[in-house]
Design an enzyme around this catalytic site. Structure first.
Site, PDB file in Angstrom:
ATOM      1  N   HIS A 140      19.812 -12.316 -12.902  1.00 12.88           N
ATOM      2  CA  HIS A 140      18.503 -11.688 -12.695  1.00 12.88           C
ATOM      3  C   HIS A 140      18.754 -10.272 -12.176  1.00 12.88           C
ATOM      4  CE1 HIS A 140      14.643 -10.996 -10.543  1.00 12.88           C
ATOM      5  NE2 HIS A 140      14.139 -11.953 -11.284  1.00 12.88           N
ATOM      6  N   ASP A 217      23.118 -16.731  -5.849  1.00 13.78           N
ATOM      7  CA  ASP A 217      21.678 -16.541  -5.984  1.00 13.78           C
ATOM      8  C   ASP A 217      21.094 -17.899  -6.367  1.00 13.78           C
ATOM      9  OD1 ASP A 217      19.122 -16.089  -6.846  1.00 13.78           O
ATOM     10  OD2 ASP A 217      19.645 -14.587  -8.365  1.00 13.78           O
ATOM     11  N   GLN A 220      16.682 -20.169  -8.488  1.00 17.69           N
ATOM     12  CA  GLN A 220      16.196 -21.128  -9.494  1.00 17.69           C
ATOM     13  C   GLN A 220      16.789 -22.518  -9.313  1.00 17.69           C
ATOM     14  OE1 GLN A 220      13.757 -20.645 -11.513  1.00 17.69           O
ATOM     15  NE2 GLN A 220      13.549 -18.424 -11.341  1.00 17.69           N
ATOM     16  N   LYS A 243       9.310 -20.154  -5.045  1.00 20.08           N
ATOM     17  CA  LYS A 243       9.732 -20.838  -6.271  1.00 20.08           C
ATOM     18  C   LYS A 243       9.915 -22.330  -6.012  1.00 20.08           C
ATOM     19  CE  LYS A 243      11.987 -16.789  -8.156  1.00 20.08           C
ATOM     20  NZ  LYS A 243      11.070 -16.311  -9.213  1.00 20.08           N
ATOM     21  N   CYS A 381      13.120 -10.244 -16.124  1.00 21.69           N
ATOM     22  CA  CYS A 381      14.010  -9.542 -15.182  1.00 21.69           C
ATOM     23  C   CYS A 381      15.464  -9.889 -15.454  1.00 21.69           C
ATOM     24  CB  CYS A 381      13.652  -9.864 -13.726  1.00 21.69           C
ATOM     25  SG  CYS A 381      12.059  -9.236 -13.254  1.00 21.69           S
TER      26      CYS A 381
END
Ligand code: PLP
Length: 424
Positions: A140, A217, A220, A243, A381
């Site tokens: 991302h 990261d 997600q 999220k 993104c």
């Protein structure tokens, strides 16, 4: 079009094996019961932001109605109550990701701020001219741009590990990039544009074999799977509340305690100090050293409630159900000859990115919206992913445990109508 109620009934009838009571879960998300453009809302944009259960909404309301005051320094009752709730949330989030100590959790605005914090503290003190940071093609922008800024500041160089045609990380190529100049790996756990689940244990092991630290990261991943940072053994892990069914504007950075202790502060201001004179300022202890200013107190408390909500449903059940949904959606889309799936990794979270022959993604998204179906269109993104697959944009349906097979079917019916309109 099937009504929202029928949709959930279909789920349980079609999937008697799932132990998830989707009908009950949907009732806990008030937003899902509405109609959009006269049609039952089919919300398939969960990777951008997921919806909030009543328990999270109630927590925010109750906090502002009954408990609000600024935290940490007040001796009055409301201040103490708010502080206890805020610091209690830190312990909940610590448990949620399996960190050893609550002090290893820093509250931030979200994954984006988390990566910027790591880059500008840990990264900035570690990197020098010619050093290298390894990322991957599937990142991302939040896991690209902060490192590019850091490279401009330090003279370090960004190296990019490639992905294959299925959207999987090419592990051998990744390992080849790890050299004597590599100081840091920063990598996604799950790709937002492709759904790929990255084999983090192998990624971390390869880096650690060479004495290199790893930033993950996790934006997600945390909505879909149990994350245990001690098992992963990464140096840093960052993720966003919104999220994972919590409030917006809040998230967390996990960092190994010794690293956090050694890092310089991120921003200066109140809360992050022990004492200030014009001659000398002494910084506060970890994690407060990294939390300058009044934080998103209500958001942090709601974030912890969302994390607990997920744990109560159970990640085993969430993962099993979402896997069924993903298989169903993949099969349904594969029957539409005009559709090409982008991202077909063997290990995938419930994300379906696709292009439709002869129809621009934005047109697909707009027409689906007229049917009450919310999907995201564009580059998500993740422009380098679009470049890798030579497409300008994709349509992305990203699923959560409150979605149903009937909702997928509704999307596919609408998609077939779009194709008919554009081919006729
Ligand atoms: N990383 C990934 C993989 C994402 O999907 C996103 C958001 O879409 C982010 C980072 C940024 O998250 P936020 O906007 O919550 O900071």
């Amino acid at each position: 079009m099937i009504s929202a109620t029928d949709t959930t009934k279909l789920t349980n009838a079609d999937h008697p094996t799932t132990s998830l009571d989707v009908e009950q879960i949907r009732r806990e998300f008030p937003i899902l019961g509405q109609t959009i453009n006269g049609k039952p809302l089919v919300y398939l944009d969960n990777a951008a932001s997921s919806q909030k259960p009543q328990v999270v909404i109630d927590t925010l309301t109750r906090y502002y109605r009954e408990d609000h005051a600024n935290i940490h320094r007040a001796v009055h009752t409301l201040g103490v109550r708010a502080t206890e709730a805020y610091e209690g949330a830190r312990v909940q989030v610590q448990r949620f990701i399996g960190a050893e100590r609550a002090e290893e959790i820093i509250f931030v605005r979200g994954a984006t701020e988390g990566i910027n914090l790591i880059a500008q503290t840990y990264g900035r003190s570690l990197l020098h001219q010619g050093d290298e940071i390894v990322i991957t093609t599937m990142e991302h922008h939040s896991n690209i741009v902060p490192w590019q800024i850091l490279c401009e500041q330090t003279g370090a160089v960004l190296r990019v590990a490639p992905i294959n045609d299925d959207g999987e990380l090419m592990l051998d190529e990744y390992e080849k990039l790890l050299g004597p100049r590599t100081k840091l790996v920063s990598i996604t756990h799950v790709s937002n544009a492709l759904g790929t689940i990255v084999p983090l244990r192998q990624v971390v092991a390869a880096a650690h074999d060479r004495g290199i630290g790893v930033v993950v990261d996790g934006a997600q991943a945390t909505p879909h799977m149990k994350v245990d940072v001690r098992e992963l053994d990464c140096e840093f892990y960052t993720f966003s509340s919104h999220k994972m069914f919590g409030p917006t504007g809040v998230g967390a950075v996990y960092g190994k305690f010794d690293l956090l202790e050694a890092m310089p502060p991120y921003q200066g201001g109140g809360e992050m100090i022990k004492s200030v004179t014009f001659e000398k300022t002494t910084y506060n202890d970890v994690p407060h050293k990294f939390e300058a200013g009044t934080p998103n107190i209500a958001g942090v408390i709601g974030f912890a409630v969302a994390a607990n909500y997920l744990v109560e449903i159970g990640f085993d059940r969430i993962a099993a159900y979402e896997h069924e949904l993903l298989s169903h959606a993949t099969e349904m889309l594969s029957k539409v000859s005009e559709v090409r799936l982008i991202g077909t990794a063997a290990e995938k979270a419930a994300v379906l990115s696709f292009v439709v022959n002869g129809v621009h993604a934005h047109d697909v998204g707009t027409i689906l919206d007229s049917e009450g179906i919310a999907v995201r269109t564009g580059h998500h993104c993740a422009q380098p992913v679009m470049d890798r697959f030579a497409v300008p944009a994709t349509v992305r349906a990203s699923l959560a445990f409150y979605n149903t097979p009937a909702e997928i079917d509704a999307m596919v019916v609408a998609l077939r109508n779009v194709i008919k309109v554009f081919s006729g």
